[in-house]
Design a protein around this motif. Structure first.
Motif, PDB file in Angstrom:
ATOM      1  N   LEU A 124       0.845  -1.190   0.000  1.00  6.98           N
ATOM      2  CA  LEU A 124       0.000   0.000   0.000  1.00  6.98           C
ATOM      3  C   LEU A 124       0.875   1.232   0.000  1.00  6.98           C
ATOM      4  O   LEU A 124       1.838   1.324   0.769  1.00  6.98           O
ATOM      5  N   ALA A 125       0.534   2.187  -0.857  1.00 10.11           N
ATOM      6  CA  ALA A 125       1.275   3.443  -0.920  1.00 10.11           C
ATOM      7  C   ALA A 125       0.289   4.596  -1.007  1.00 10.11           C
ATOM      8  O   ALA A 125      -0.797   4.462  -1.581  1.00 10.11           O
ATOM      9  N   ARG A 126       0.681   5.733  -0.463  1.00  8.52           N
ATOM     10  CA  ARG A 126      -0.172   6.919  -0.439  1.00  8.52           C
ATOM     11  C   ARG A 126       0.295   7.911  -1.499  1.00  8.52           C
ATOM     12  O   ARG A 126       1.494   8.158  -1.638  1.00  8.52           O
ATOM     13  N   TYR A 127      -0.665   8.496  -2.242  1.00  4.52           N
ATOM     14  CA  TYR A 127      -0.355   9.463  -3.284  1.00  4.52           C
ATOM     15  C   TYR A 127      -1.228  10.697  -3.108  1.00  4.52           C
ATOM     16  O   TYR A 127      -2.349  10.612  -2.578  1.00  4.52           O
ATOM     17  N   PRO A 128      -0.776  11.864  -3.583  1.00  6.29           N
ATOM     18  CA  PRO A 128      -1.570  13.082  -3.409  1.00  6.29           C
ATOM     19  C   PRO A 128      -2.811  13.128  -4.279  1.00  6.29           C
ATOM     20  O   PRO A 128      -3.785  13.802  -3.948  1.00  6.29           O
ATOM     21  N   ASP A 129      -2.781  12.402  -5.420  1.00  5.35           N
ATOM     22  CA  ASP A 129      -3.930  12.455  -6.319  1.00  5.35           C
ATOM     23  C   ASP A 129      -3.937  11.227  -7.214  1.00  5.35           C
ATOM     24  O   ASP A 129      -3.012  10.416  -7.224  1.00  5.35           O
ATOM     25  N   GLU A 130      -5.010  11.112  -8.006  1.00  5.39           N
ATOM     26  CA  GLU A 130      -5.204   9.946  -8.857  1.00  5.39           C
ATOM     27  C   GLU A 130      -4.123   9.834  -9.926  1.00  5.39           C
ATOM     28  O   GLU A 130      -3.628   8.733 -10.209  1.00  5.39           O
ATOM     29  N   ALA A 131      -3.736  10.946 -10.525  1.00  6.99           N
ATOM     30  CA  ALA A 131      -2.729  10.899 -11.590  1.00  6.99           C
ATOM     31  C   ALA A 131      -1.396  10.379 -11.063  1.00  6.99           C
ATOM     32  O   ALA A 131      -0.733   9.564 -11.720  1.00  6.99           O
ATOM     33  N   ALA A 132      -0.986  10.852  -9.892  1.00  6.10           N
ATOM     34  CA  ALA A 132       0.278  10.395  -9.312  1.00  6.10           C
ATOM     35  C   ALA A 132       0.229   8.911  -9.014  1.00  6.10           C
ATOM     36  O   ALA A 132       1.215   8.182  -9.197  1.00  6.10           O
ATOM     37  N   CYS A 133      -0.918   8.440  -8.550  1.00  2.05           N
ATOM     38  CA  CYS A 133      -1.061   7.018  -8.253  1.00  2.05           C
ATOM     39  C   CYS A 133      -0.991   6.183  -9.528  1.00  2.05           C
ATOM     40  O   CYS A 133      -0.242   5.209  -9.603  1.00  2.05           O
ATOM     41  N   ARG A 134      -1.759   6.567 -10.536  1.00  2.00           N
ATOM     42  CA  ARG A 134      -1.797   5.790 -11.775  1.00  2.00           C
ATOM     43  C   ARG A 134      -0.426   5.708 -12.439  1.00  2.00           C
ATOM     44  O   ARG A 134      -0.110   4.723 -13.116  1.00  2.00           O
ATOM     45  N   ALA A 135       0.405   6.723 -12.241  1.00  2.00           N
ATOM     46  CA  ALA A 135       1.736   6.730 -12.859  1.00  2.00           C
ATOM     47  C   ALA A 135       2.601   5.581 -12.390  1.00  2.00           C
ATOM     48  O   ALA A 135       3.578   5.225 -13.049  1.00  2.00           O
ATOM     49  N   HIS A 136       2.248   4.978 -11.240  1.00  2.00           N
ATOM     50  CA  HIS A 136       3.068   3.906 -10.679  1.00  2.00           C
ATOM     51  C   HIS A 136       2.454   2.523 -10.851  1.00  2.00           C
ATOM     52  O   HIS A 136       2.980   1.539 -10.345  1.00  2.00           O
ATOM     53  N   GLY A 137       1.324   2.447 -11.571  1.00  2.00           N
ATOM     54  CA  GLY A 137       0.772   1.173 -12.004  1.00  2.00           C
ATOM     55  C   GLY A 137       0.361   0.205 -10.914  1.00  2.00           C
ATOM     56  O   GLY A 137       0.650  -0.992 -11.027  1.00  2.00           O
ATOM     57  N   PRO A 138      -0.344   0.646  -9.881  1.00  2.00           N
ATOM     58  CA  PRO A 138      -0.782  -0.308  -8.861  1.00  2.00           C
ATOM     59  C   PRO A 138      -1.899  -1.204  -9.377  1.00  2.00           C
ATOM     60  O   PRO A 138      -2.539  -0.912 -10.394  1.00  2.00           O
ATOM     61  N   THR A 139      -2.147  -2.296  -8.692  1.00  2.78           N
ATOM     62  CA  THR A 139      -3.243  -3.178  -9.047  1.00  2.78           C
ATOM     63  C   THR A 139      -4.584  -2.480  -8.849  1.00  2.78           C
ATOM     64  O   THR A 139      -5.501  -2.626  -9.667  1.00  2.78           O
ATOM     65  N   LEU A 140      -4.717  -1.715  -7.760  1.00  6.57           N
ATOM     66  CA  LEU A 140      -5.949  -1.010  -7.433  1.00  6.57           C
ATOM     67  C   LEU A 140      -5.650   0.459  -7.174  1.00  6.57           C
ATOM     68  O   LEU A 140      -4.695   0.781  -6.459  1.00  6.57           O
ATOM     69  N   VAL A 141      -6.453   1.335  -7.754  1.00  4.17           N
ATOM     70  CA  VAL A 141      -6.379   2.777  -7.508  1.00  4.17           C
ATOM     71  C   VAL A 141      -7.610   3.122  -6.672  1.00  4.17           C
ATOM     72  O   VAL A 141      -8.741   3.020  -7.148  1.00  4.17           O
ATOM     73  N   LEU A 142      -7.396   3.535  -5.423  1.00  3.99           N
ATOM     74  CA  LEU A 142      -8.477   3.595  -4.449  1.00  3.99           C
ATOM     75  C   LEU A 142      -8.657   4.998  -3.878  1.00  3.99           C
ATOM     76  O   LEU A 142      -7.689   5.632  -3.447  1.00  3.99           O
ATOM     77  N   ALA A 143      -9.892   5.463  -3.863  1.00  2.00           N
ATOM     78  CA  ALA A 143     -10.241   6.740  -3.248  1.00  2.00           C
ATOM     79  C   ALA A 143     -10.859   6.463  -1.883  1.00  2.00           C
ATOM     80  O   ALA A 143     -11.887   5.782  -1.798  1.00  2.00           O
ATOM     81  N   PRO A 144     -10.273   6.974  -0.808  1.00  2.00           N
ATOM     82  CA  PRO A 144     -10.866   6.769   0.520  1.00  2.00           C
ATOM     83  C   PRO A 144     -12.258   7.383   0.585  1.00  2.00           C
ATOM     84  O   PRO A 144     -12.508   8.477   0.061  1.00  2.00           O
ATOM     85  N   THR A 145     -13.165   6.709   1.234  1.00  2.00           N
ATOM     86  CA  THR A 145     -14.497   7.273   1.476  1.00  2.00           C
ATOM     87  C   THR A 145     -14.409   8.261   2.621  1.00  2.00           C
ATOM     88  O   THR A 145     -13.356   8.435   3.262  1.00  2.00           O
ATOM     89  N   ALA A 146     -15.527   8.915   2.929  1.00  2.00           N
ATOM     90  CA  ALA A 146     -15.539   9.981   3.921  1.00  2.00           C
ATOM     91  C   ALA A 146     -15.066   9.522   5.296  1.00  2.00           C
ATOM     92  O   ALA A 146     -14.474  10.285   6.044  1.00  2.00           O
ATOM     93  N   ARG A 147     -15.311   8.244   5.636  1.00  2.00           N
ATOM     94  CA  ARG A 147     -14.997   7.782   6.992  1.00  2.00           C
ATOM     95  C   ARG A 147     -13.845   6.784   7.039  1.00  2.00           C
ATOM     96  O   ARG A 147     -13.668   6.085   8.038  1.00  2.00           O
TER      97      ARG A 147
END
Length: 218
Positions: free
Chosen positions: A191-214
């Motif tokens: 698991l790795a933390r990224y500032p935004d979706e584009a930064a995450c996708r650049a590293h090719g993870p299996t899942l690109v995940l947006a945390p829900t409100a809680r």
């Protein structure tokens, strides 16, 4: 039981396939009825996510001190807690499949030390994006070799930031057979933390995940 303190030696990675268009319905219900109620049963809610590449997938992580505690807490929630008795059928009605579950144990990092879970209203998303990468291996020996060679620095994304946590398959038998898990698999999860979706996708993870409100993990 509070489910909010102590070391977590067991983590479930749960990926649900939902009926088209019903993800927000499930998330709203989940965040209203199943967060505090699971914690009352001794379950630690770690991360709740929208899969940004699959609009009908809900992904979440929960933790337990050990396999025995897992069995006790799951029985307390699914068999005795009023929240599940009242709202479980409505949750199940949104799902096509809820059996895609990996039983894991930590290698590096401590998800239990993540920030406090927000007390939001279940609407919208949390901050940042989580990239989750799952690598499969042929057998336990090959997985063991990978784990021995792994360090947070060598496993870092190209940004140079070490992963938030890594986990591997927990080989123990499912301690609560009422809820199936994927058996006979040997995986390493990062698991790795990224500032935004584009930064995450650049590293090719299996899942690109947006945390829900809680989601505590964000």
């Amino acid at each position: 039981m509070t489910g909010t303190a102590g070391e977590l030696r067991i983590v479930e990675l749960r990926q649900y396939t939902l009926r088209p268009g019903r993800r927000d319905e499930l998330i709203g219900l989940f965040e209203r009825e199943f967060v505090e109620s699971q914690e009352e049963a001794g379950i630690r809610l770690l991360g709740l996510f929208r899969d940004l590449e699959r609009p009908d997938r809900f992904v979440w992580l929960r933790g337990f001190p050990d396999m025995e505690a897992r069995a006790e807490s799951l029985a307390a929630f699914y068999e005795r807690h009023e929240a599940w008795k009242r709202h479980g059928p409505a949750a199940n009605a949104t799902m096509i499949d809820s059996d895609d579950v990996l039983l894991l144990r930590p290698v590096t990092g401590d998800l239990a030390r993540e920030g406090a879970r927000p007390s939001g209203d279940g609407e919208g998303d949390g901050d940042g994006v989580i990239g989750l990468t799952v690598n499969g291996f042929r057998d336990a020996e090959e997985l063991d070799t990978h784990v021995r060679a792994f360090t947070p620095r060598t496993g870092a994304p190209r940004t140079g930031t070490p992963p938030l946590a890594t986990l591997r398959t927990e080989p123990a038998a499912n301690s609560y057979p009422r809820l199936p898990v994927r058996e006979g698999e040997h995986v390493f999860v990062r698991l790795a933390r990224y500032p935004d979706e584009a930064a995450c996708r650049a590293h090719g993870p299996t899942l690109v995940l947006a945390p829900t409100a809680r989601s505590a993990l964000r």
